[in-house]
Design a protein around this motif. Structure first.
Motif, short mmCIF file in Angstrom:
data_model
loop_
_atom_site.label_atom_id
_atom_site.label_comp_id
_atom_site.label_asym_id
_atom_site.label_seq_id
_atom_site.Cartn_x
_atom_site.Cartn_y
_atom_site.Cartn_z
N PRO A 10 45.61 -16.38 39.60
CA PRO A 10 46.84 -16.15 38.82
C PRO A 10 46.74 -16.89 37.49
O PRO A 10 45.99 -17.86 37.36
CB PRO A 10 47.94 -16.73 39.70
CG PRO A 10 47.35 -16.85 41.06
CD PRO A 10 45.89 -17.05 40.87
N LYS A 11 47.49 -16.45 36.51
CA LYS A 11 47.43 -17.04 35.17
C LYS A 11 48.07 -18.43 35.14
O LYS A 11 49.13 -18.65 35.73
CB LYS A 11 48.15 -16.12 34.17
CG LYS A 11 48.03 -16.60 32.75
CD LYS A 11 48.67 -15.65 31.77
CE LYS A 11 48.51 -16.21 30.38
NZ LYS A 11 48.98 -15.31 29.36
N VAL A 12 47.41 -19.35 34.42
CA VAL A 12 47.95 -20.67 34.15
C VAL A 12 48.76 -20.57 32.86
O VAL A 12 48.29 -19.98 31.88
CB VAL A 12 46.82 -21.72 34.01
CG1 VAL A 12 47.35 -23.03 33.49
CG2 VAL A 12 46.10 -21.89 35.33
N GLY A 13 49.94 -21.16 32.83
CA GLY A 13 50.81 -21.05 31.66
C GLY A 13 50.61 -22.14 30.62
O GLY A 13 51.28 -22.15 29.60
N GLY A 14 49.70 -23.08 30.85
CA GLY A 14 49.46 -24.16 29.90
C GLY A 14 49.54 -25.50 30.59
O GLY A 14 49.76 -25.57 31.80
N ILE A 15 49.35 -26.54 29.84
CA ILE A 15 49.46 -27.89 30.39
C ILE A 15 50.87 -28.39 30.15
O ILE A 15 51.31 -28.52 29.00
CB ILE A 15 48.41 -28.84 29.78
CG1 ILE A 15 47.01 -28.37 30.19
CG2 ILE A 15 48.66 -30.27 30.21
CD1 ILE A 15 45.89 -29.18 29.61
N LEU A 16 51.59 -28.67 31.20
CA LEU A 16 52.97 -29.13 31.13
C LEU A 16 53.06 -30.63 30.86
O LEU A 16 53.89 -31.09 30.10
CB LEU A 16 53.70 -28.80 32.44
CG LEU A 16 55.10 -29.34 32.59
CD1 LEU A 16 56.03 -28.72 31.55
CD2 LEU A 16 55.61 -29.09 33.99
N GLU A 17 52.17 -31.38 31.52
CA GLU A 17 52.19 -32.82 31.34
C GLU A 17 50.77 -33.36 31.37
O GLU A 17 49.88 -32.78 31.99
CB GLU A 17 53.05 -33.52 32.39
CG GLU A 17 52.76 -33.10 33.81
CD GLU A 17 53.76 -33.65 34.82
OE1 GLU A 17 54.97 -33.64 34.56
OE2 GLU A 17 53.30 -34.07 35.89
N THR A 18 50.58 -34.45 30.66
CA THR A 18 49.33 -35.19 30.72
C THR A 18 49.71 -36.64 30.91
O THR A 18 50.83 -37.04 30.62
CB THR A 18 48.46 -34.97 29.47
OG1 THR A 18 47.15 -35.47 29.72
CG2 THR A 18 49.05 -35.63 28.24
N ALA A 19 48.77 -37.43 31.43
CA ALA A 19 49.09 -38.80 31.78
C ALA A 19 48.11 -39.78 31.17
O ALA A 19 46.94 -39.47 30.96
CB ALA A 19 49.11 -38.96 33.30
N VAL A 20 48.63 -40.96 30.92
CA VAL A 20 47.83 -42.10 30.49
C VAL A 20 48.29 -43.29 31.32
O VAL A 20 49.45 -43.35 31.72
CB VAL A 20 47.97 -42.33 28.96
CG1 VAL A 20 49.36 -42.74 28.58
CG2 VAL A 20 46.94 -43.29 28.45
N TYR A 21 47.37 -44.19 31.61
CA TYR A 21 47.69 -45.36 32.44
C TYR A 21 47.57 -46.61 31.58
O TYR A 21 46.61 -46.76 30.82
CB TYR A 21 46.73 -45.43 33.64
CG TYR A 21 46.94 -44.28 34.59
CD1 TYR A 21 47.71 -44.45 35.73
CD2 TYR A 21 46.41 -43.03 34.34
CE1 TYR A 21 47.93 -43.40 36.61
CE2 TYR A 21 46.62 -41.97 35.21
CZ TYR A 21 47.39 -42.16 36.33
OH TYR A 21 47.61 -41.11 37.19
N VAL A 22 48.58 -47.49 31.70
CA VAL A 22 48.64 -48.70 30.87
C VAL A 22 48.96 -49.91 31.73
O VAL A 22 49.52 -49.79 32.81
CB VAL A 22 49.69 -48.55 29.74
CG1 VAL A 22 49.41 -47.34 28.86
CG2 VAL A 22 51.10 -48.48 30.29
N ASP A 23 48.60 -51.07 31.20
CA ASP A 23 48.92 -52.33 31.89
C ASP A 23 50.25 -52.92 31.43
O ASP A 23 50.95 -53.55 32.20
CB ASP A 23 47.80 -53.35 31.65
CG ASP A 23 46.51 -52.93 32.31
OD1 ASP A 23 46.55 -52.52 33.49
OD2 ASP A 23 45.46 -52.99 31.65
#
Length: 147
Positions: A10-23
């Protein structure tokens, strides 16, 4: 997992969220809110969520505090975490490149690299307070990123 089946996904509609990890969550908030101008939508002990554009969310997770599953009224969110520095890119327009160079310099954020891509686009690379590599990318860059 079956690999190689001739079934079309099925089609992916895009990237909704991306993550970064911090201290340091507060240093991250100061940077992402005050320097990059992102609106914080959620503030919690283990994550902040920022509006990164239409239907796009940047999740800033507190490193070492997200490895366990979290039960919510709607279901269980699986634990996740990373080690080392992450990377993601923000889309900017070509006519904003110089303004971003000047803006970052004004906020004592060093551009650590500038790349002009074969397609003609330009990327500015810099670090957040935890050393994650951020990119401001102006098109054209990828075949699916022309404007």
């Amino acid at each position: 997992m079956r690999i190689g089946l001739k079934v079309k996904p099925p089609k992916v509609g895009g990237i909704l969220e991306t993550a970064v990890y911090v201290d340091d969550m507060e240093a991250a908030h100061t940077f992402y809110s005050n320097v990059l101008g992102l609106e914080r939508m959620v503030a919690g002990d283990r994550l902040f969520a920022y509006n990164a554009g239409p239907a796009q969310t940047l999740l800033v997770f507190h490193r070492g505090h997200t490895g366990e599953d979290v039960a919510t009224p709607g279901g269980v969110v699986p634990g996740h975490d990373t080690a080392g520095h992450g990377h993601f890119a923000f889309h900017i327009s070509t006519d904003e490149l110089q303004a971003w160079r000047e803006y970052l310099k004004h906020h004592d954020v060093s551009v650590i690299s500038e790349v002009v891509w074969p397609a003609g686009g330009t990327s500015l690379y810099f670090k957040d307070p935890d050393g994650n590599i951020l990119e401001l990318a102006a098109p054209p860059l990828w075949p699916n990123f022309l404007s």
